[in-house]
Design an enzyme around this catalytic site. Structure first.
Site, PDB file in Angstrom:
ATOM      1  N   GLU A   1       0.783  -1.227   0.000  1.00 47.28           N
ATOM      2  CA  GLU A   1       0.000   0.000   0.000  1.00 47.28           C
ATOM      3  C   GLU A   1       0.815   1.277   0.000  1.00 47.28           C
ATOM      4  OE1 GLU A   1       0.346  -1.417   4.394  1.00 47.28           O
ATOM      5  OE2 GLU A   1       0.088  -2.328   2.422  1.00 47.28           O
ATOM      6  N   ASN A   2       2.011   1.277  -0.551  1.00 45.83           N
ATOM      7  CA  ASN A   2       2.826   2.481  -0.555  1.00 45.83           C
ATOM      8  C   ASN A   2       2.006   3.689  -1.009  1.00 45.83           C
ATOM      9  OD1 ASN A   2       5.159   0.767  -0.046  1.00 45.83           O
ATOM     10  ND2 ASN A   2       5.038   0.220  -2.209  1.00 45.83           N
TER      11      ASN A   2
ATOM     12  N   HIS B   1      -8.197  -3.319  -1.526  1.00 47.27           N
ATOM     13  CA  HIS B   1      -7.543  -3.451  -0.219  1.00 47.27           C
ATOM     14  C   HIS B   1      -6.429  -2.413  -0.068  1.00 47.27           C
ATOM     15  CE1 HIS B   1      -6.252  -5.695   3.391  1.00 47.27           C
ATOM     16  NE2 HIS B   1      -5.034  -5.301   3.027  1.00 47.27           N
ATOM     17  N   GLU B   2      -5.587  -2.297  -1.093  1.00 46.24           N
ATOM     18  CA  GLU B   2      -4.474  -1.340  -0.999  1.00 46.24           C
ATOM     19  C   GLU B   2      -4.994   0.096  -0.967  1.00 46.24           C
ATOM     20  OE1 GLU B   2      -2.056  -2.949  -0.165  1.00 46.24           O
ATOM     21  OE2 GLU B   2      -2.656  -4.879  -0.975  1.00 46.24           O
TER      22      GLU B   2
ATOM     23  N   HIS C   1      -6.124   1.077   2.486  1.00 48.50           N
ATOM     24  CA  HIS C   1      -5.010   1.458   3.361  1.00 48.50           C
ATOM     25  C   HIS C   1      -4.759   2.962   3.350  1.00 48.50           C
ATOM     26  CE1 HIS C   1      -3.158  -1.962   5.275  1.00 48.50           C
ATOM     27  NE2 HIS C   1      -3.142  -2.679   4.157  1.00 48.50           N
TER      28      HIS C   1
ATOM     29  N   GLU D   1      -4.412  -3.877   9.340  1.00 48.73           N
ATOM     30  CA  GLU D   1      -4.977  -4.854   8.411  1.00 48.73           C
ATOM     31  C   GLU D   1      -6.418  -5.249   8.701  1.00 48.73           C
ATOM     32  OE1 GLU D   1      -3.698  -5.259   5.758  1.00 48.73           O
ATOM     33  OE2 GLU D   1      -1.578  -4.836   5.979  1.00 48.73           O
TER      34      GLU D   1
ATOM     35  N   ASP E   1       7.954 -11.203   9.790  1.00 45.67           N
ATOM     36  CA  ASP E   1       7.768 -11.967   8.561  1.00 45.67           C
ATOM     37  C   ASP E   1       7.532 -13.448   8.835  1.00 45.67           C
ATOM     38  OD1 ASP E   1       8.106  -9.696   7.016  1.00 45.67           O
ATOM     39  OD2 ASP E   1      10.250 -10.019   6.735  1.00 45.67           O
TER      40      ASP E   1
ATOM     41  N   TYR F   1      -5.716  -9.696   9.782  1.00 45.53           N
ATOM     42  CA  TYR F   1      -6.664  -9.315   8.743  1.00 45.53           C
ATOM     43  C   TYR F   1      -8.077  -9.773   9.094  1.00 45.53           C
ATOM     44  CZ  TYR F   1      -2.583  -8.643   5.625  1.00 45.53           C
ATOM     45  OH  TYR F   1      -1.408  -8.234   5.053  1.00 45.53           O
TER      46      TYR F   1
ATOM     47  N   ARG G   1       5.266 -14.823  -5.048  1.00 45.01           N
ATOM     48  CA  ARG G   1       4.328 -14.300  -4.054  1.00 45.01           C
ATOM     49  C   ARG G   1       4.233 -15.278  -2.881  1.00 45.01           C
ATOM     50  NH1 ARG G   1      -2.028 -12.719  -5.341  1.00 45.01           N
ATOM     51  NH2 ARG G   1      -2.575 -11.983  -3.236  1.00 45.01           N
TER      52      ARG G   1
END
Length: 614
Positions: A283-284, A307-308, A311, A330, A387, A395, A564
């Site tokens: 989401e930058n 979703h992004e 944000h 989230e 991570d 979420y 991914r």
């Protein structure tokens, strides 16, 4: 002294930088960035100032006004902490700014350098960042905690004909370097070498370091809305597909504004990255990064965009203070995403989205059955790499919590509460306790109607969480139950299904079934060959768990096509969890052959999976 964040060396007693001016020189051959970071404090400070670093070479620290050296040291053990890296201590003497001159390492966990052969064009190299959760410290020295927000400027020095994009506003058109302008970032002869250009960017809204993002390479662009432009490295075909997939972005922005208030970031651009990008989206602000796997040809990939986009209000505008409060980013964003999808794509699509999330939340309970701490909304993450335990819990359990509040007070009241919440805390980083205080103050008596402590601090799924209900959801679950009896869906029953329906269907099947049933299902609907990776990976995971060796070749192709983590984690886990030594050996061999095509973050996740089951 007390640390501000279990994942940062930042001290609570020390000032937080308010601005950083970055100068970055890209050396693609050495997979290194030579740079300087001019950190500006809100006031003059005397004493130590701790910054986070990982795999950085610090050349010098200078006073911005006198160019005199500022003493610095690494006040930790010679061996860096495997999670936190090393603290860099600056000894300031009534100074409000410091210029840190540094170089990144080729092993920087925030950067993936791609050779021309690894790109779609095959002609030029490419590099991109991924700073969440705690990887900005491997890109530049900083206070790498979401509790610290700062604005920045950046000058990027690139070889021709490469261009850069950034999650920031472009300050000027690319230009040739000016002799002497690099200052102490690197020698003038290097900075001003022929065949290079400088691109400049500004972010004038305060953000945490994990939202710092750029990419550089052979990048093309196309406008798809008044506030949205799609960028891609993969050439005209990928750009065309992305433009079609995300054509509805402006409608989504307007839906978000109606629900949550003004969009505060100006532009909402989208960059489609190479397949190695480890997330679905990042989401930058001002420029969302996306995996090409979200381009499915039917606009369903726009849900990741929703979703992004969400944000922009919950995560970027209001940020979790530390990763122990990650659900504030989230959980809120998953709720906001589904509200946007409901407006733009309809209630049934939103319900399917909720159903997939419900199934995923239940799967995470099984994943963490031996360490239920990680099923809490607010877990203790001291000494834990974020991570390593990344999951759907913040979420989906976060979504369920907010949905529970909505059901209790009614949607109109909850909508009014959300707008107040966003307006109150925008451009701030907060913790769960701050949210709960605001909740109780603005929805009086809510603590007597909902067990807030159980939701936030309890393990597992609270008893008042709810499985979504809709006609299409119920039908799919019913068909999944029939499969357990050996019945394959009839063609007329699935004629209008998209990837989302198939994903939900597969997710509700038993985790292990007879290989003959798997083969029969695939013979009818060719799920192993689906262009939708959500469907393909869900099916292949089921096939591996059921002992269907004939799908190993397709599993290998998939693991070598995309990086991914949503796909890598279940497929590698399925290969190594079973008793078949052949599958475990295949997992190790595939990773050894594909490792260099994965982002460093994904490499670490797969290595952890293989080590756990070695």
């Amino acid at each position: 002294m007390a640390r501000l964040d279990p994942h940062s060396y930042t001290e609570s007693s020390q000032p937080l930088a308010k601005h950083v001016a970055l100068t970055l020189y890209f050396d693609f051959a050495a997979r290194t960035i030579h740079g300087s970071a001019l950190l500006t404090l809100p006031a003059a400070h005397t004493g130590p100032l701790l910054l986070d670093t990982r795999s950085l070479v610090i050349h010098s620290v200078l006073d911005r006004h006198t160019n005199a050296p500022i003493p610095f040291s690494f006040p930790s053990d010679p061996t860096p902490d495997p999670v936190l890296g090393q603290p860099l201590s600056l000894s300031l003497s009534a100074q409000s700014a410091a210029l840190v001159v540094f170089s990144t390492s080729p092993s920087s966990s925030a950067l993936q350098w791609l050779s021309p052969a690894q790109t779609a064009s095959k002609a030029h190299p490419f590099v991109y960042t991924q700073c969440q959760s705690i990887h900005a410290r491997s890109l530049f020295p900083c206070q790498d905690t979401p509790a610290a927000r700062l604005v920045f400027s950046a000058r990027l020095n690139l070889p021709h004909p490469l261009t850069a994009v950034m999650a920031a506003a472009r300050a000027a058109a690319p230009r040739d370097p000016i002799p002497g302008e690099a200052g102490s970032a690197c020698p003038d002869a290097l900075w001003c070498a022929p065949g290079r250009s400088v691109e400049e960017f500004i972010m004038d809204r305060p953000i945490p370091a994990y939202l710092f993002a750029f990419a550089a390479g052979d990048i093309a662009a196309r406008d798809v809305g008044v506030r949205t432009r799609v960028y891609a490295e993969g050439g005209a075909a990928l750009l065309d597909a992305a433009a079609r997939e995300f054509a509805g972005a402006e409608e989504m922005i307007r839906a978000g504004e109606a629900l949550f208030g003004p969009y505060e970031w100006g532009r909402f651009d989208l960059l489609v990255l190479p397949p190695s990008f480890p997330y679905g989206g990042m989401e930058n602000p001002m420029m969302v990064f996306l995996t090409p796997t979200v381009i499915k040809g039917d606009a369903s990939g726009a849900q990741v965009v929703a979703h992004e986009l969400a944000h922009s209000w919950t995560g970027n505008l209001i940020t979790n203070k530390t990763n122990e409060h990650f659900w504030l980013n989230e959980g809120f964003t998953t709720y906001a995403e589904r509200r946007i999808v409901e407006v733009v794509q309809g209630e049934e699509t939103a319900a399917l989205n909720m159903g997939i999330g419900w199934r995923g939340l239940n799967d995470e309970m099984e994943r963490f059955k031996d360490n239920m701490e990680f099923t809490k909304l607010k877990p203790n993450l001291e000494g834990i790499d974020p991570d390593e335990i990344y999951s759907q819990v913040p979420y989906e359990k976060g979504f369920q919590f907010l949905w529970r509040i909505e059901r209790q007070v009614g949607r109109p009241t909850f909508d009014e509460f959300l707008k107040k919440y966003i307006a109150k805390f925008k451009f701030q980083s907060i913790d769960t306790e701050t949210f709960l205080e605001f909740l109780k103050a603005n929805l009086p008596g809510i603590e007597n109607q909902i067990d807030l402590k159980q939701w936030v601090e309890g393990t597992g799924i609270p008893p008042d969480a709810m499985e979504p209900l809709s006609s299409i959801y119920s039908k799919i679950v019913s068909l999944s139950n029939e499969f357990k009896l050996g019945k394959i869906p009839k063609e007329q029953e699935v004629a209008n299904w998209s990837g989302q329906e198939w994903e939900l269907y597969i997710e509700n099947l038993p985790k292990s079934v007879e290989p003959s049933q798997i083969a029969a299902l695939d013979a009818h609907y060719r799920l192993s060959e689906s262009r939708d990776y959500e469907v393909k990976v869900a099916f292949l995971q089921l096939a591996i768990s059921s002992g269907c060796k004939e799908y190993f070749a397709e599993v290998e192709r998939t693991l070598k096509q995309v990086g991914r983590m949503k796909y890598l984690r279940p497929l590698y886990t399925a290969l190594v969890q079973g008793s078949a030594e052949e599958a475990k050996m295949s997992a190790r061999r595939i990773f050894a052959e594909a490792r260099d095509t994965y982002h460093p973050i994904a490499q670490g996740v797969v290595e952890s999976i293989l080590a756990k089951h070695s």
